[in-house]
Design a protein around this motif. Sequence first.
Motif, short mmCIF file in Angstrom:
data_model
loop_
_atom_site.label_atom_id
_atom_site.label_comp_id
_atom_site.label_asym_id
_atom_site.label_seq_id
_atom_site.Cartn_x
_atom_site.Cartn_y
_atom_site.Cartn_z
N GLY A 12 -34.04 -49.84 -5.67
CA GLY A 12 -33.32 -49.85 -6.29
C GLY A 12 -31.28 -49.02 -6.14
N GLY A 13 -30.17 -49.68 -6.46
CA GLY A 13 -29.51 -48.63 -6.10
C GLY A 13 -29.39 -47.48 -6.74
N ASP B 231 -33.68 -49.82 7.28
CA ASP B 231 -32.02 -49.16 7.80
C ASP B 231 -31.26 -49.49 6.01
OD1 ASP B 231 -32.86 -49.06 9.72
OD2 ASP B 231 -32.54 -51.07 10.84
N LEU B 232 -31.84 -50.17 5.37
CA LEU B 232 -31.54 -50.48 4.17
C LEU B 232 -31.00 -49.54 2.84
CD1 LEU B 232 -31.65 -54.34 4.19
CD2 LEU B 232 -29.57 -52.91 4.58
N ILE B 233 -32.91 -49.09 3.07
CA ILE B 233 -33.23 -47.98 1.68
C ILE B 233 -32.48 -46.90 2.76
CG2 ILE B 233 -34.79 -46.99 1.08
CD1 ILE B 233 -36.84 -49.44 1.93
N ASP B 234 -31.82 -46.48 2.05
CA ASP B 234 -30.58 -45.56 3.62
C ASP B 234 -30.30 -44.31 2.63
OD1 ASP B 234 -28.54 -46.41 1.46
OD2 ASP B 234 -27.18 -47.01 3.21
N GLY B 235 -31.17 -43.79 0.81
CA GLY B 235 -30.41 -42.93 -0.05
C GLY B 235 -29.37 -42.63 -0.52
N LYS B 236 -28.38 -43.98 -0.40
CA LYS B 236 -26.81 -43.57 -0.35
C LYS B 236 -26.72 -44.53 -1.10
CE LYS B 236 -25.84 -41.39 4.03
NZ LYS B 236 -24.75 -40.86 4.82
#
Length: 313
Positions: free
Chosen positions: A174-175, A252-257
Amino acid sequence: MAHNIPLDLYKIFCAVVRMGNMSLAAKSLYISQPAVSMSIRQLEEKLGAPLLIRTTKGVRATPEGAVLYEYLEQALSLVSTGENKFLELVQLKAGEIKIGASDTVIANVLMPYLEQYAREYPQISIKVTNKTTYESLRLLKNGLVDLCFINLPIEEDRDLEVIPIMEIHDCLVGGVKYKALATQGLDFSQIGNYPLLLLEELSNSRRQQNAFAQKQGVLLRPILELGSSDLLMSFAKINLGLTFTTREFSQDLIDGKQLFEIPLRPPLPKRHIGIVRLKNVALSHAAKHFADLFLVKNNTSSPAQAETPDRGK
């Protein structure tokens, strides 16, 4: 009608007529002159008529032999062409590979192998059809593709040979809006309390997600269904809801940001990407060599049994 005439006899006859001399024909064929003479006699006996006229300068075909020679030269030329084309295919100097796979598998699994294969064997034509798992299997059964690279498990099918080549894990993301869930996690039984963005039900990934949810007593009700995992991730990034993705393909997309992985209790079960081919249909050398790239990497020497869904699914 003559029967059971060895092709070698015809080849020797054509060489003699072409060279006009038995000695020269023998040299071109790397056999002795007596062997050439004996072969011509055998052929004349089998056909029941003389084929050559002997002269002081050599030999020439009889009128009947000349007609036979004209057709044999064409036939032997086709045989030679067939042999050469066969060797080109075996030696990977020509040929074609037809592959069925989803866009996610193409981008995250096949791409480096396709690049390597195209570089090593530029003469081989590679055709990749972008389809869901079960659409790819339909193409395979209809003979329209040689190999499928698909999400497993699939329903058991005696006509199919299934070889797992890569273990994958589905996860929930999720975002920023759902950042707190990344720390505290989420019971699967509560997933219905959040807006869900899911793949279309035609996809095998969605089928497996539905089956797992059903085991947990949950019915997945998405607010948005799409055919593209990348688009789902984009919508999750702008906080439209939660979505499932393959962890190995989305690091690469699940960046924790902007995107966060949300631990599930219990987690979704591991799955595999696999190669599927028809059991009793021989692969071309080109297709077999491409499949071997994956089997060698995974130390797989024999086809594995297909992963099959639980009986209750």
